[in-house]
Design an enzyme around this catalytic site. Structure first.
Site, PDB file in Angstrom:
ATOM      1  N   GLU A  47       7.554  -5.102   6.665  1.00 41.69           N
ATOM      2  CA  GLU A  47       7.388  -6.460   6.147  1.00 41.69           C
ATOM      3  C   GLU A  47       8.718  -7.036   5.673  1.00 41.69           C
ATOM      4  O   GLU A  47       9.018  -8.215   5.874  1.00 41.69           O
ATOM      5  CB  GLU A  47       6.386  -6.475   4.983  1.00 41.69           C
ATOM      6  CG  GLU A  47       5.015  -5.925   5.333  1.00 41.69           C
ATOM      7  CD  GLU A  47       4.894  -4.430   5.034  1.00 41.69           C
ATOM      8  OE1 GLU A  47       5.848  -3.660   5.321  1.00 41.69           O
ATOM      9  OE2 GLU A  47       3.834  -4.035   4.519  1.00 41.69           O
ATOM     10  N   CYS A  83       3.408  -2.621   0.501  1.00 41.67           N
ATOM     11  CA  CYS A  83       3.749  -2.002  -0.783  1.00 41.67           C
ATOM     12  C   CYS A  83       4.112  -3.102  -1.782  1.00 41.67           C
ATOM     13  O   CYS A  83       4.282  -4.272  -1.418  1.00 41.67           O
ATOM     14  CB  CYS A  83       4.904  -1.006  -0.609  1.00 41.67           C
ATOM     15  SG  CYS A  83       6.529  -1.766  -0.435  1.00 41.67           S
ATOM     16  N   CYS A 110       7.270  -5.144  -0.970  1.00 39.95           N
ATOM     17  CA  CYS A 110       7.086  -6.078   0.151  1.00 39.95           C
ATOM     18  C   CYS A 110       6.226  -7.270  -0.258  1.00 39.95           C
ATOM     19  O   CYS A 110       6.420  -8.372   0.264  1.00 39.95           O
ATOM     20  CB  CYS A 110       6.489  -5.366   1.346  1.00 39.95           C
ATOM     21  SG  CYS A 110       7.689  -4.304   2.183  1.00 39.95           S
TER      22      CYS A 110
HETATM   23 ZN   LIG Z   1       7.044  -2.209   1.685  1.00 36.82          ZN
END
Ligand SMILES: [Zn+2]
Length: 133
Positions: free
Chosen positions: A57, A89, A92
């Protein structure tokens, strides 16, 4: 929206094929759809110094911003190994929020997984995102 969920997820899956993930063997692809119909994709890039690795990402968002995009993000698709349900995550989520906060959008986030694609709004995944703007 100009790009379907299926098409964007296919782009994320294709992007994952370009992952550089020799340490984790966990290839992830991300595809970002913009209001003008364009799609920017990326895959994770690992480093022998693990902490320097980049998620898919983040790679895609960096590509998009380097190509001049400043907002207009309408949807994100993320896909990884078929055995894993994938969500961005925390880091991101904030990186993606940078593209959203620029124009006040709240993009859809489609997350691939063995039990199908789950749909969120970025604001669901990162409520009260930090914004310095
Ligand atoms: Zn990430």
């Amino acid at each position: 929206m100009t790009v379907s969920r299926e098409a964007l997820m296919a782009a994320a899956r294709t992007a994952a094929e370009q992952a550089y993930a020799p340490y984790s063997n966990f290839a992830v692809g991300a595809a970002l759809a913009f209001a003008d119909g364009s799609v920017v994709s990326g895959a994770n890039v690992e480093n022998v110094s693990y902490g320097l690795s980049l998620c898919a990402e983040t790679v895609a968002a960096g590509k998009a911003m380097n190509e001049g995009r400043r907002g207009g993000l309408v949807a994100v698709a993320v896909s990884g190994p078929v055995t894993h349900a994938i969500t961005p995550c925390g880091r991101c989520r904030q990186v993606l929020a940078e593209l959203a906060v620029l124009d006040g959008s709240d993009p859809l986030v489609w997350c691939d997984g063995p039990e199908g694609v789950r749909e969120f709004r970025l604001s669901q995944l990162l409520p009260e995102a930090f914004s310095g703007l």
